[in-house]
Design a protein around this motif. Structure first.
Motif, short mmCIF file in Angstrom:
data_model
loop_
_atom_site.label_atom_id
_atom_site.label_comp_id
_atom_site.label_asym_id
_atom_site.label_seq_id
_atom_site.Cartn_x
_atom_site.Cartn_y
_atom_site.Cartn_z
N VAL A 150 -45.15 15.68 -34.04
CA VAL A 150 -43.89 15.87 -33.33
C VAL A 150 -43.27 17.22 -33.66
O VAL A 150 -42.84 17.96 -32.77
CB VAL A 150 -42.91 14.72 -33.63
N SER A 151 -43.20 17.57 -34.94
CA SER A 151 -42.60 18.84 -35.31
C SER A 151 -43.45 20.02 -34.82
O SER A 151 -42.91 21.07 -34.45
CB SER A 151 -42.39 18.93 -36.82
N MET A 152 -44.78 19.85 -34.78
CA MET A 152 -45.62 20.92 -34.23
C MET A 152 -45.38 21.07 -32.74
O MET A 152 -45.34 22.20 -32.21
CB MET A 152 -47.11 20.65 -34.50
N PHE A 153 -45.21 19.96 -32.05
CA PHE A 153 -44.90 20.02 -30.62
C PHE A 153 -43.61 20.81 -30.38
O PHE A 153 -43.54 21.67 -29.50
CB PHE A 153 -44.77 18.60 -30.07
N ARG A 154 -42.57 20.54 -31.18
CA ARG A 154 -41.31 21.27 -31.03
C ARG A 154 -41.50 22.76 -31.28
O ARG A 154 -40.96 23.60 -30.55
CB ARG A 154 -40.26 20.71 -32.01
N GLN A 155 -42.28 23.10 -32.31
CA GLN A 155 -42.52 24.51 -32.63
C GLN A 155 -43.30 25.19 -31.52
O GLN A 155 -43.00 26.33 -31.13
CB GLN A 155 -43.30 24.61 -33.94
N CYS A 156 -44.33 24.53 -30.99
CA CYS A 156 -45.15 25.12 -29.93
C CYS A 156 -44.36 25.28 -28.64
O CYS A 156 -44.62 26.20 -27.86
CB CYS A 156 -46.39 24.26 -29.70
N PHE A 191 -46.25 27.19 -20.37
CA PHE A 191 -46.69 25.83 -20.08
C PHE A 191 -45.50 24.89 -19.98
O PHE A 191 -44.44 25.15 -20.54
CB PHE A 191 -47.63 25.31 -21.19
N THR A 192 -45.69 23.78 -19.26
CA THR A 192 -44.66 22.74 -19.26
C THR A 192 -44.69 22.03 -20.61
O THR A 192 -45.67 22.12 -21.36
CB THR A 192 -44.91 21.71 -18.15
N ALA A 193 -43.63 21.32 -20.91
CA ALA A 193 -43.59 20.58 -22.17
C ALA A 193 -44.70 19.53 -22.21
O ALA A 193 -45.29 19.27 -23.27
CB ALA A 193 -42.23 19.91 -22.34
N ALA A 194 -44.99 18.92 -21.06
CA ALA A 194 -46.06 17.92 -21.00
C ALA A 194 -47.42 18.54 -21.31
O ALA A 194 -48.26 17.95 -21.99
CB ALA A 194 -46.09 17.26 -19.63
N GLU A 195 -47.64 19.76 -20.81
CA GLU A 195 -48.90 20.46 -21.08
C GLU A 195 -49.02 20.81 -22.56
O GLU A 195 -50.10 20.70 -23.16
CB GLU A 195 -49.01 21.71 -20.22
N ILE A 196 -47.91 21.24 -23.14
CA ILE A 196 -47.91 21.56 -24.58
C ILE A 196 -48.17 20.30 -25.40
O ILE A 196 -48.92 20.32 -26.38
CB ILE A 196 -46.59 22.22 -24.99
N ALA A 197 -47.58 19.20 -24.98
CA ALA A 197 -47.81 17.92 -25.68
C ALA A 197 -49.29 17.56 -25.64
O ALA A 197 -49.85 17.10 -26.64
CB ALA A 197 -46.97 16.82 -25.05
N PRO A 200 -50.16 6.73 -32.73
CA PRO A 200 -49.40 6.01 -31.68
C PRO A 200 -47.91 6.36 -31.62
O PRO A 200 -47.39 6.63 -30.53
CB PRO A 200 -49.62 4.54 -32.04
N TRP A 201 -47.20 6.32 -32.76
CA TRP A 201 -45.77 6.61 -32.71
C TRP A 201 -45.53 8.07 -32.36
O TRP A 201 -44.68 8.39 -31.51
CB TRP A 201 -45.12 6.29 -34.06
N GLN A 202 -46.27 8.96 -33.01
CA GLN A 202 -46.05 10.39 -32.81
C GLN A 202 -46.34 10.83 -31.37
O GLN A 202 -45.57 11.57 -30.76
CB GLN A 202 -46.93 11.20 -33.78
N PHE A 203 -47.45 10.37 -30.81
CA PHE A 203 -47.81 10.78 -29.45
C PHE A 203 -46.82 10.23 -28.42
O PHE A 203 -46.48 10.90 -27.44
CB PHE A 203 -49.23 10.33 -29.12
N LYS A 204 -46.35 9.01 -28.64
CA LYS A 204 -45.35 8.45 -27.73
C LYS A 204 -44.05 9.24 -27.81
O LYS A 204 -43.41 9.52 -26.78
CB LYS A 204 -45.09 6.98 -28.04
N ARG A 205 -43.65 9.59 -29.00
CA ARG A 205 -42.43 10.38 -29.18
C ARG A 205 -42.54 11.73 -28.49
O ARG A 205 -41.59 12.19 -27.85
CB ARG A 205 -42.16 10.57 -30.69
N MET A 206 -43.71 12.35 -28.58
CA MET A 206 -43.93 13.63 -27.91
C MET A 206 -43.82 13.49 -26.39
O MET A 206 -43.22 14.33 -25.71
CB MET A 206 -45.30 14.19 -28.29
N ASP A 207 -44.39 12.42 -25.84
CA ASP A 207 -44.30 12.18 -24.39
C ASP A 207 -42.85 11.99 -23.95
O ASP A 207 -42.44 12.53 -22.91
CB ASP A 207 -45.12 10.94 -24.02
N ASP A 208 -42.09 11.26 -24.75
CA ASP A 208 -40.68 11.04 -24.42
C ASP A 208 -39.90 12.36 -24.43
O ASP A 208 -39.10 12.63 -23.53
CB ASP A 208 -40.05 10.05 -25.40
N LEU A 209 -40.14 13.16 -25.44
CA LEU A 209 -39.45 14.45 -25.54
C LEU A 209 -39.86 15.38 -24.40
O LEU A 209 -39.03 16.10 -23.83
CB LEU A 209 -39.77 15.12 -26.89
N ALA A 210 -41.15 15.37 -24.05
CA ALA A 210 -41.64 16.24 -22.99
C ALA A 210 -41.00 15.90 -21.64
O ALA A 210 -40.64 16.80 -20.86
CB ALA A 210 -43.17 16.13 -22.89
N LYS A 211 -40.82 14.62 -21.37
CA LYS A 211 -40.19 14.21 -20.11
C LYS A 211 -38.76 14.73 -20.03
O LYS A 211 -38.32 15.23 -18.98
CB LYS A 211 -40.20 12.69 -20.00
#
Length: 283
Positions: free
Chosen positions: A196-202, A210-216, A264-275
C-alpha cells in the motif's frame, strides 16, 4: 558457455571484452549436456519437454531454460577447479557471479544456476547503477567494449528463435522495466514500503503517466513475484555491498522469506484507493 539459443552478437561481445581486458576466453557449447539431461528425463518419465515456440507448456518451457542455466553453474565450478591443473599450476580459481540486485529482487534467476558462485562483484548493485558504471568505465578506464555490453538489450537467450519472432528480453519476461524495478527496490529496502505505501509512493512518481489503477496493477505484479521468489534470496552468492538497497537475505536484508503471494488485504486496499484517486483526478 552458450547453447544453440545464444546469439553470435553475445559471443562476439564476450570475446572482444576478454581480449581487451587481457583475460582468458573460452567459447563453449553445452548443447550436448542439455541433450543428455533431456534424454535422461525421457528415459525416466517417457516424456520429452518442449519449448513454448514448439507447443510446450509454460512449465516445460521454464524447465528447459533452467536446465541450461544450471548446467552452466556445474561447468563453471568444474573449470574453476581443474583449469589450474591443466595449466600446470597449483590451487583453484573462484567462480564470479553476475546477477544484479534487480534480478534478485524480482527473483528473475534460477535457483542454483549460473547466478550461484563463490563471489558476486555486482550482487549489491542495481541494473541502473551498473549501466551507468559501464558507460563510465568504457570512457574513463579505456575499456571501450563495455559500451557495447551496456547498449545490448538484456536477454537470457535461453529460448530458441523462430523466423519472424522477436528475441527473448528480460523486461518482457519480467513484465516490468529495469527502471521500474529500481524504484521498487529502493522503496522496498530503503523506505521499507509494503504494497500500500509503495502504491502511494509510485502514484507520486508516475501519476502523470498512468492511472492509479494501472499503477496498482504494476505494484501488485511486483509484490506477487517478490513473494513467490523471496526464498531465492536465502541462497545468494556473497557480494560486495556498495549500496543500501540490497535484498541479500543472509547478510543484509533479514525480513521473512515466506509471504502470502495474494496479499489479500493490501491488494484490496490498493484497489479501493485507486478507484477514489481516478475518480477525483482522471489521467
Amino acid at each position: 558457455m552458450g547453447t544453440e539459443n545464444s546469439s553470435k552478437e553475445t559471443r562476439a561481445r564476450s570475446k572482444a571484452l576478454a581480449e581487451q581486458i587481457g583475460a582468458y576466453h573460452l567459447d563453449i557449447n553445452i548443447d550436448s549436456l542439455v541433450s543428455c539431461v533431456v534424454a535422461l528425463f525421457h528415459t525416466i518419465t517417457g516424456s520429452t519437454p518442449r519449448f513454448r515456440v514448439d507447443g510446450g507448456s509454460p512449465a516445460e518451457n521454464l524447465a528447459l531454460q533452467n536446465i541450461q542455466a544450471r548446467l552452466r553453474m556445474v561447468m563453471a565450478f568444474l573449470l574453476a577447479q581443474l583449469t589450474p591443473w591443466i595449466r600446470g599450476r597449483h590451487g583453484f580459481m573462484l567462480v564470479l557471479g553476475s546477477a544484479n540486485v534487480d534480478e534478485t529482487l524480482r527473483g528473475y534467476l534460477t535457483k542454483y544456476d549460473c547466478s550461484a558462485a563463490d563471489v558476486n562483484p555486482i550482487g549489491g548493485i542495481s541494473k541502473g547503477d551498473l549501466r551507468r558504471f559501464l558507460k563510465w568505465a568504457a570512457v574513463e578506464l579505456g575499456y571501450s567494449h563495455l559500451a557495447d555490453v551496456e547498449a545490448a538489450p538484456p536477454t537470457a537467450e535461453l529460448e530458441p528463435l523462430r523466423e519472424g519472432e522477436q528475441p527473448q528480453t528480460d523486461e518482457v519476461d519480467m513484465g516490468m522495466t529495469y527502471e521500474e524495478l529500481g524504484h521498487y527496490g529502493r522503496l522496498r529496502k530503503i523506505v521499507r514500503c509494503g504494497p500500500v505505501s509503495m502504491f502511494r509512493q509510485c502514484c507520486q512518481l508516475w501519476r502523470d503517466r498512468f492511472t492509479a489503477a494501472e499503477i496498482a496493477d504494476k505494484v501488485k505484479h511486483f509484490f506477487k513475484y517478490y513473494a513467490i521468489n523471496r526464498h531465492k534470496s536465502t541462497v545468494l552468492t556473497p557480494s560486495y555491498h556498495a549500496e543500501s538497497y540490497s535484498p541479500d537475505d543472509n547478510r543484509f536484508d533479514h525480513r521473512q522469506f515466506l509471504y502470502n503471494v495474494l496479499w489479500p488485504w493490501q491488494f484490496k486496499r490498493m484497489d479501493d484507493l485507486a478507484k477514489v484517486m481516478d475518480k477525483q483526478m482522471p489521467l
